[in-house]
Design an enzyme around this catalytic site. Structure first.
Site, PDB file in Angstrom:
ATOM      1  N   THR A  63     -13.058   0.323  -3.691  1.00  0.00           N
ATOM      2  CA  THR A  63     -12.402   0.705  -2.451  1.00  0.00           C
ATOM      3  C   THR A  63     -13.363   1.421  -1.505  1.00  0.00           C
ATOM      4  O   THR A  63     -14.520   1.665  -1.841  1.00  0.00           O
ATOM      5  CB  THR A  63     -11.173   1.585  -2.763  1.00  0.00           C
ATOM      6  OG1 THR A  63     -10.415   1.792  -1.563  1.00  0.00           O
ATOM      7  CG2 THR A  63     -11.578   2.931  -3.352  1.00  0.00           C
ATOM      8  N   ASP A  72       0.860  -1.180   0.000  1.00  0.00           N
ATOM      9  CA  ASP A  72       0.000   0.000   0.000  1.00  0.00           C
ATOM     10  C   ASP A  72       0.899   1.233   0.000  1.00  0.00           C
ATOM     11  O   ASP A  72       1.058   1.914   1.009  1.00  0.00           O
ATOM     12  CB  ASP A  72      -0.896  -0.026   1.240  1.00  0.00           C
ATOM     13  CG  ASP A  72      -2.067   0.932   1.134  1.00  0.00           C
ATOM     14  OD1 ASP A  72      -2.264   1.516   0.057  1.00  0.00           O
ATOM     15  OD2 ASP A  72      -2.780   1.103   2.138  1.00  0.00           O
ATOM     16  N   LYS A  84      -9.423   1.698  -9.708  1.00  0.00           N
ATOM     17  CA  LYS A  84      -9.891   1.781  -8.318  1.00  0.00           C
ATOM     18  C   LYS A  84     -11.011   2.815  -8.216  1.00  0.00           C
ATOM     19  O   LYS A  84     -10.845   3.970  -8.628  1.00  0.00           O
ATOM     20  CB  LYS A  84      -8.702   2.169  -7.431  1.00  0.00           C
ATOM     21  CG  LYS A  84      -8.817   1.784  -5.985  1.00  0.00           C
ATOM     22  CD  LYS A  84      -7.459   2.008  -5.320  1.00  0.00           C
ATOM     23  CE  LYS A  84      -7.480   1.663  -3.850  1.00  0.00           C
ATOM     24  NZ  LYS A  84      -6.168   1.986  -3.224  1.00  0.00           N
ATOM     25  N   GLU A 135      -6.399   4.859  -9.094  1.00  0.00           N
ATOM     26  CA  GLU A 135      -7.706   5.338  -8.619  1.00  0.00           C
ATOM     27  C   GLU A 135      -8.312   6.424  -9.502  1.00  0.00           C
ATOM     28  O   GLU A 135      -7.624   7.347  -9.949  1.00  0.00           O
ATOM     29  CB  GLU A 135      -7.568   5.849  -7.179  1.00  0.00           C
ATOM     30  CG  GLU A 135      -8.890   6.117  -6.509  1.00  0.00           C
ATOM     31  CD  GLU A 135      -8.843   5.806  -5.020  1.00  0.00           C
ATOM     32  OE1 GLU A 135      -9.844   6.118  -4.340  1.00  0.00           O
ATOM     33  OE2 GLU A 135      -7.850   5.247  -4.537  1.00  0.00           O
ATOM     34  N   PHE A 156     -12.042  -1.909   4.321  1.00  0.00           N
ATOM     35  CA  PHE A 156     -11.108  -1.209   5.193  1.00  0.00           C
ATOM     36  C   PHE A 156     -11.253  -1.692   6.631  1.00  0.00           C
ATOM     37  O   PHE A 156     -12.343  -1.649   7.201  1.00  0.00           O
ATOM     38  CB  PHE A 156     -11.357   0.298   5.122  1.00  0.00           C
ATOM     39  CG  PHE A 156     -10.735   0.950   3.908  1.00  0.00           C
ATOM     40  CD1 PHE A 156     -10.695   0.307   2.688  1.00  0.00           C
ATOM     41  CD2 PHE A 156     -10.198   2.221   3.988  1.00  0.00           C
ATOM     42  CE1 PHE A 156     -10.118   0.903   1.571  1.00  0.00           C
ATOM     43  CE2 PHE A 156      -9.621   2.826   2.882  1.00  0.00           C
ATOM     44  CZ  PHE A 156      -9.580   2.178   1.676  1.00  0.00           C
TER      45      PHE A 156
END
Length: 317
Positions: free
Chosen positions: A155, A17, A131, A95, A177
């Site tokens: 996400t 990440d 994303k 993203e 998450f």
């Protein structure tokens, strides 16, 4: 004794990440993922500033009426993504602008723009995941993109409703998450005991994983946003886990045995009737934590995108 990081790699695909290429060399993950916050962090480091300048110069040369800085931001995301691809053998997630989170067709168009930019760089786009925030509109964008052969990483997943809707839209991968769920519970229930298996973020990912496997969904579950290595080890066996360099380093320094916690179901049951938009929105409305954290995450990514564009604008002048 083998480190917990190496043990984890035998049962889970480890994803970095980060946008830091040096961290990728050190930990050798399978995949990499970024977001606007990580791109902004990278651009604040002098060693990556040349990529921003390259993106700006490219954007200036384009014969377009679009916003030059936004075009440069897209190019920067692709340039960093290309560098990440050279450091990992697997996939890289890039993203879509969080400000498009409630517009299905603009999300689709932005995704196609990013894919086109990768193609111009000569990149094998089968290694790219687009994303997208897991709003209803984002999930429908993913449904369209997946049908056209563009794989998506959904996400900011905080609820079972989000996860289920993503799977029903045939999303390639979701990022539930963990740490941000824990943050909310600690802030709203300070007296609670959320250690290890009682961690609500861990429990959420386990429930999603078990549901996907028992109902035959192919969507990959990639736990994200960890606060400590206990959350990571509690999810050993999850399809994928995306982990920050600091926690990768901590795992590499521990050599106690790691026990697999998640395993695919042996029996598959028929899938339930798909969620409608009404069902999805009502379930999100009833889940205060998920609604608040989703909105907060989108706002933060949008703010970081704006700061990134401001930085690029400054470099352009």
């Amino acid at each position: 004794m083998t480190s917990q990081l190496e043990q984890l790699k035998t049962m889970t695909t480890v994803v970095a990440d980060t946008g830091d290429f040096e961290a990728l060399k050190k930990y050798q993950p399978q995949d990499a993922t970024t977001n606007p916050s990580l791109l902004l962090k990278a651009m604040k480091l002098e060693k990556y500033r040349s990529l921003g300048l390259e993106a700006i110069e490219w954007a200036k040369q384009q014969n377009t009426t679009g916003d030059m800085v936004k075009i440069a931001a897209d190019k920067l995301a692709v340039l960093i993504g290309e560098k990440l691809l050279s450091q990992v053998p697997g996939l890289v997630s890039t993203e879509v602008d969080a400000r498009l989170s409630f517009n299905t067709m603009e999300t689709v168009e932005k995704a196609k723009t990013l894919i086109s930019l990768y193609e111009e760089q000569g990149v094998d786009t089968s290694r790219i995941l687009i994303k997208i925030a897991a709003t209803w509109e984002g999930i429908q964008a993913a449904r369209i993109l997946e049908s056209q052969g563009i794989h998506c990483n959904l996400t900011l997943v905080f609820s079972f409703a989000q996860a289920r809707a993503c799977a029903e839209a045939s999303s390639y991968l979701i990022s539930p998450f963990v740490g941000r769920i824990l943050d909310w519970y600690k802030a709203n229930h300070p007296e609670g005991d959320f250690e290890k298996e009682r961690d609500p973020g861990v429990k959420s990912v386990k429930a999603i994983y078990d549901y996907f496997k028992s109902h035959g969904f192919s969507t990959i579950v990639m736990g994200a946003s960890f606060r400590n290595i206990d959350e990571i080890t509690a999810l050993a066996g999850c399809d994928r886990l995306t982990i920050s360099p600091a926690l990768l380093d901590e795992l590499a320094g521990v050599d106690t045995p790691l026990v697999r916690q998640l395993s695919p179901a042996t029996d598959v049951v028929p899938q339930d009737k798909a969620l409608t938009e009404h069902d999805f929105r009502w379930q999100m409305n009833e889940d205060r934590m998920a609604s608040e954290k989703l909105s907060e995450g989108i706002r933060q990514f949008a703010l970081d995108q704006e700061e990134l564009e401001s930085l690029l604008s400054h470099l352009a002048n």
